[in-house]
Motif scaffolding. Structure first.
Motif, PDB file in Angstrom:
ATOM      1  N   UNK A 138       0.883  -1.345   0.191  1.00 42.88           N
ATOM      2  CA  UNK A 138      -0.196   0.259   0.202  1.00 42.88           C
ATOM      3  C   UNK A 138       1.123   1.107   0.167  1.00 42.88           C
ATOM      4  N   UNK A 139       1.928   0.990   1.039  1.00 41.28           N
ATOM      5  CA  UNK A 139       2.763   2.219   1.026  1.00 41.28           C
ATOM      6  C   UNK A 139       3.476   2.394  -0.208  1.00 41.28           C
ATOM      7  N   UNK A 140       3.902   1.601  -1.047  1.00 38.61           N
ATOM      8  CA  UNK A 140       4.571   1.620  -2.811  1.00 38.61           C
ATOM      9  C   UNK A 140       3.584   2.050  -3.986  1.00 38.61           C
ATOM     10  N   UNK A 141       2.320   1.680  -3.002  1.00 36.46           N
ATOM     11  CA  UNK A 141       1.412   3.137  -4.344  1.00 36.46           C
ATOM     12  C   UNK A 141       1.272   3.783  -3.910  1.00 36.46           C
ATOM     13  N   UNK A 142       1.066   4.467  -2.801  1.00 37.20           N
ATOM     14  CA  UNK A 142       0.905   5.578  -2.320  1.00 37.20           C
ATOM     15  C   UNK A 142       1.835   6.275  -2.415  1.00 37.20           C
ATOM     16  N   UNK A 143       2.909   6.146  -2.426  1.00 34.71           N
ATOM     17  CA  UNK A 143       4.389   6.621  -3.036  1.00 34.71           C
ATOM     18  C   UNK A 143       4.438   7.023  -3.628  1.00 34.71           C
ATOM     19  N   UNK A 144       3.996   5.957  -4.733  1.00 34.37           N
ATOM     20  CA  UNK A 144       4.432   6.512  -7.127  1.00 34.37           C
ATOM     21  C   UNK A 144       2.614   7.796  -6.816  1.00 34.37           C
ATOM     22  N   UNK A 145       1.352   7.965  -6.570  1.00 32.62           N
ATOM     23  CA  UNK A 145      -0.038   8.383  -6.548  1.00 32.62           C
ATOM     24  C   UNK A 145       1.548   9.818  -5.953  1.00 32.62           C
ATOM     25  N   UNK A 146       1.744   9.895  -4.279  1.00 27.87           N
ATOM     26  CA  UNK A 146       2.418  11.109  -4.117  1.00 27.87           C
ATOM     27  C   UNK A 146       2.895  12.168  -5.494  1.00 27.87           C
ATOM     28  N   UNK A 147       4.180  10.807  -5.646  1.00 25.52           N
ATOM     29  CA  UNK A 147       5.253  11.550  -6.846  1.00 25.52           C
ATOM     30  C   UNK A 147       4.399  11.151  -7.903  1.00 25.52           C
ATOM     31  N   UNK A 148       3.270  11.341  -8.207  1.00 24.95           N
ATOM     32  CA  UNK A 148       2.842  11.427  -9.631  1.00 24.95           C
ATOM     33  C   UNK A 148       1.898  13.311  -9.847  1.00 24.95           C
ATOM     34  N   UNK A 149       1.902  13.228  -8.080  1.00 23.87           N
ATOM     35  CA  UNK A 149       0.936  14.288  -7.663  1.00 23.87           C
ATOM     36  C   UNK A 149       2.243  15.365  -7.787  1.00 23.87           C
ATOM     37  N   UNK A 150       2.931  15.679  -7.539  1.00 28.94           N
ATOM     38  CA  UNK A 150       4.660  16.391  -6.793  1.00 28.94           C
ATOM     39  C   UNK A 150       4.753  16.673  -8.573  1.00 28.94           C
ATOM     40  N   UNK A 151       4.894  15.749  -9.363  1.00 29.37           N
ATOM     41  CA  UNK A 151       4.820  16.777 -10.500  1.00 29.37           C
ATOM     42  C   UNK A 151       4.225  16.879 -11.211  1.00 29.37           C
ATOM     43  N   UNK A 152       3.137  17.125 -11.247  1.00 31.06           N
ATOM     44  CA  UNK A 152       2.318  17.942 -11.622  1.00 31.06           C
ATOM     45  C   UNK A 152       2.114  19.187 -11.028  1.00 31.06           C
ATOM     46  N   UNK A 153       2.361  19.281 -10.063  1.00 31.88           N
ATOM     47  CA  UNK A 153       2.506  20.948  -9.287  1.00 31.88           C
ATOM     48  C   UNK A 153       3.118  21.479 -10.230  1.00 31.88           C
ATOM     49  N   UNK A 154       4.636  20.383  -9.792  1.00 31.16           N
ATOM     50  CA  UNK A 154       5.951  21.545 -10.611  1.00 31.16           C
ATOM     51  C   UNK A 154       5.469  21.927 -11.942  1.00 31.16           C
ATOM     52  N   UNK A 155       4.793  20.606 -13.007  1.00 24.90           N
ATOM     53  CA  UNK A 155       4.416  21.177 -14.100  1.00 24.90           C
ATOM     54  C   UNK A 155       3.813  22.373 -13.701  1.00 24.90           C
ATOM     55  N   UNK A 156       2.819  22.990 -13.488  1.00 24.55           N
ATOM     56  CA  UNK A 156       1.377  23.435 -13.599  1.00 24.55           C
ATOM     57  C   UNK A 156       2.615  25.221 -12.601  1.00 24.55           C
ATOM     58  N   UNK A 157       3.313  24.765 -11.610  1.00 29.23           N
ATOM     59  CA  UNK A 157       4.749  25.496 -11.318  1.00 29.23           C
ATOM     60  C   UNK A 157       5.556  26.361 -12.361  1.00 29.23           C
ATOM     61  N   UNK A 158       5.489  25.134 -13.228  1.00 31.83           N
ATOM     62  CA  UNK A 158       6.542  26.571 -14.041  1.00 31.83           C
ATOM     63  C   UNK A 158       5.977  26.504 -15.219  1.00 31.83           C
ATOM     64  N   UNK A 159       4.509  26.042 -15.562  1.00 34.37           N
ATOM     65  CA  UNK A 159       3.649  26.903 -16.129  1.00 34.37           C
ATOM     66  C   UNK A 159       3.089  28.702 -15.984  1.00 34.37           C
ATOM     67  N   UNK A 160       2.834  28.382 -14.676  1.00 36.54           N
ATOM     68  CA  UNK A 160       2.673  29.906 -13.924  1.00 36.54           C
ATOM     69  C   UNK A 160       4.463  30.716 -14.100  1.00 36.54           C
ATOM     70  N   UNK A 161       5.100  30.431 -14.001  1.00 39.84           N
ATOM     71  CA  UNK A 161       6.583  30.794 -14.058  1.00 39.84           C
ATOM     72  C   UNK A 161       6.734  31.092 -15.442  1.00 39.84           C
ATOM     73  N   UNK A 162       6.364  30.310 -16.188  1.00 40.90           N
ATOM     74  CA  UNK A 162       6.930  30.636 -17.849  1.00 40.90           C
ATOM     75  C   UNK A 162       5.618  31.494 -18.490  1.00 40.90           C
ATOM     76  N   UNK A 163       5.091  32.237 -17.867  1.00 43.26           N
ATOM     77  CA  UNK A 163       3.972  33.023 -18.207  1.00 43.26           C
ATOM     78  C   UNK A 163       4.430  33.751 -19.314  1.00 43.26           C
ATOM     79  N   UNK A 164       3.570  34.093 -20.441  1.00 46.37           N
ATOM     80  CA  UNK A 164       3.699  34.365 -21.974  1.00 46.37           C
ATOM     81  C   UNK A 164       3.271  35.518 -21.688  1.00 46.37           C
ATOM     82  N   UNK A 165       4.129  36.625 -21.104  1.00 44.78           N
ATOM     83  CA  UNK A 165       4.094  38.476 -20.542  1.00 44.78           C
ATOM     84  C   UNK A 165       3.694  39.722 -21.694  1.00 44.78           C
TER      85      UNK A 165
END
Length: 567
Positions: A269-296
């Motif tokens: 169960x921990x291994x599955x949760x660890x994968x899901x947490x990693x997936x969510x963190x990557x999604x957040x990083x991608x969105x953070x990158x979109x925010x920082x690379x905004x087309x002014x």
């Protein structure tokens, strides 16, 4: 569906018609720019493409900014901008199919309404209603704004490309569009195919992400690893059975095995949760990158348009940037909420695992033979470690198989839909279209081009449609003429087959086309059961028969008679 009339009028303080353009019911409709040859009269500001832009807005175009913003100079015509807002300018486009008329009103100012036959619609519903009216299409895909640029070519994306007239669009979407345009699949199957293709693309992206995970790799590799671990585990368990320990201690050893099993389940169960947490963190990083690379620059354009609609706007550009970032932040916050839930669940299971480990540590067999105990402990440690590893591998296999099965299922559904496309029907439709297209190209350039649809494009990893030719490539000077031939040929094809699509084609920027080709294009317009609408400088068609120009013109403009009459 034909364009009968375009009316542009002021609505404040009273109704006042600025332009009332009646288009020719068949053949060529010209918007002539009569700008003089004087050096100070450039012809760039009389508004010869304005009518076309307004038609596009009535057909679902998003922004009225195109009416006063010049992307080449990155400047705004403040007079037009002020006129639109102060006098609450609106446009009425009258479409006709046989005896049935449709009246579309698009208000060309801030928060202007969209009205069809007297009923107001929000943007999404406006698009859906127009798609039903113009294309007789109720299904979600293809969308209105995926189809209209084929018939109204005004910007760089639609103006320079012959078969790819949409920016940043997938091959699957183009496949759906051309299957619709050629009437090869029914509308419901087309829409279903597009939805399935989009879901399939998402699954394939998820599969690639999983394969990049160092703990997962490929499914075959995982299965081989699982077999090796299972074999080693069986050997150790068999060895443990043959140890000569006293029956008295079996109960305590059984407790240890029970705890090991419980620990293994927790680890899975921990291994599955660890994968899901990693997936969510990557999604957040991608969105953070979109925010920082905004087309002014793009946001600056949006901000400028907003200022056109609201006098004395009290929001700064920084506020707009913040608003954009806030929208992304909202998505991030939503994912973080899911992440927090998974993290809490992970921490809870981690605590449970620590309790089990502590309980195992307390469980000892003090009176057992010291040598036998040491060997038993070594075996149990290895078995427990392999059980955990087996659980992790098994969980990874389940994840990969789940994604692979979904890809397989979606691919099979898409394949079944594709199999309903009869090869004979495709050949028949494409051949009919090429009869007109090749003939028109030959008339314009003395060369035959033809259109190809590849039914197996996905298997071959190619684009679904292409153009081929008898002689060299399509040069930049010829491209505009080939686009004209392509669109006029499709109009004739659609009319003959009975496909419900616009029976009009609107092009801009024909000034660079050679006069010989322009003459040929005007002649081709006599053969079509529809409308070809273009703006052009009169001096570019000075060698064309003036009787043709006079009968074809629907509007004349000059530096003294600009579209909005702002002289």
């Amino acid at each position: 569906m034909l364009i009968e009339r375009l009316i542009v009028r002021k609505t404040v303080p009273t109704i006042e018609v600025i332009r009332d353009i009646r288009f020719n019911a068949k053949g060529l409709s010209l918007i002539l720019d009569n700008t003089s040859n004087r050096s100070q009269d450039t012809g760039n500001n009389v508004g010869k493409t304005t009518a076309l832009k307004i038609i596009d807005l009535c057909l679902g175009g998003k922004s009225v900014r195109s009416l006063y913003y010049d992307p080449d100079t990155r400047s705004e015509n403040t007079d037009i901008k002020k006129l639109l807002n102060d006098y609450k300018i609106e446009a009425e486009l009258v479409l006709r199919r046989e005896s049935k008329k449709v009246r579309i009103i698009r208000q060309l100012y801030n928060r202007g309404k969209r009205i069809i036959n007297g009923k107001e619609y929000p943007q999404e519903e406006f698009w859906e209603k127009l798609k039903e009216i113009i294309f007789d299409l109720k299904e979600p895909y293809p969308t209105l704004r995926q189809l209209i640029p084929k018939f109204v070519r005004l910007n760089d994306s639609t103006d320079e490309s012959i078969i790819t007239f949409l920016p940043n669009t997938s091959a699957d979407t183009y496949d759906t569009i051309y299957l619709f345009l050629l009437n090869i699949l029914s509308n419901d199957l087309l829409s279903e195919k597009d939805i399935l293709s989009n879901r399939l693309k998402e699954c394939e992206n998820k599969q690639k992400l999983l394969e990049k995970d160092e703990n997962i790799s490929s499914l075959d590799s995982l299965k081989q690893k699982y077999q090796l671990v299972e074999k080693e585990l069986a050997e150790l368990i068999e060895k443990r059975k043959h140890l000569n320990y006293i029956d008295t201690y079996k109960e305590e050893l059984e407790k240890r095995r029970t705890l090991a099993s419980k620990l293994n389940l927790l680890e899975e169960k921990l291994q599955l949760l660890e994968f899901e947490i990693s997936y969510f963190n990557k999604s957040i990083s991608k969105l953070e990158n979109e925010k920082s690379n905004i087309d002014l620059r793009q946001l600056q354009h949006l901000y400028s348009e907003a200022k056109a609609y609201v006098n004395d706007i009290d929001k700064t550009f920084d506020a707009l940037v913040n608003f954009h970032n806030t929208m992304i932040q909202n998505r991030i916050d939503f994912i973080k909420t899911q992440l927090e839930t998974k993290t809490q669940e992970f921490d809870t299971l981690l605590s449970q695992r620590d309790q089990v480990l502590e309980e195992k540590k307390r469980l000892t067999i003090e009176v057992l033979d010291e040598g036998l105990l040491e060997e038993l402990n070594v075996l149990n440690t290895k078995i427990e470690k392999l059980n955990v590893e087996k659980g992790e591998i098994n969980q990874s296999i389940k994840i990969m198989e789940g994604v692979n099965n979904e890809i397989k299922e979606l691919s099979e559904k898409v394949k079944k839909i594709s199999e309903q496309m009869e090869p004979d029907n495709i050949t028949k439709k494409v051949t009919k279209f090429n009869e007109y297209f090749s003939a028109y190209c030959e008339k314009l350039y003395g060369e035959k081009y033809w259109f190809v649809y590849d039914r197996d494009w996905k298997k071959k990893k190619k684009f679904p449609v292409m153009l081929d030719w008898f002689k060299g490539r399509v040069g930049t000077g010829m491209k505009k003429g080939v686009i004209v031939a392509f669109d006029l040929a499709y109009m004739k094809f659609a009319h003959e087959i009975g496909i419900k699509v616009p029976q009009f084609v609107i092009h801009d920027k024909l000034e660079n086309t050679h006069i010989n080709q322009l003459k040929s294009i005007f002649e081709l317009c006599n053969e079509i059961e529809g409308q070809y609408i273009i703006p052009i400088l009169r001096e570019r068609v000075g060698k064309v028969d003036q009787n043709i120009l006079e009968s074809a013109k629907v509007l004349e403009l000059s530096s003294d008679n600009k579209f909005f009459r702002l002289n």
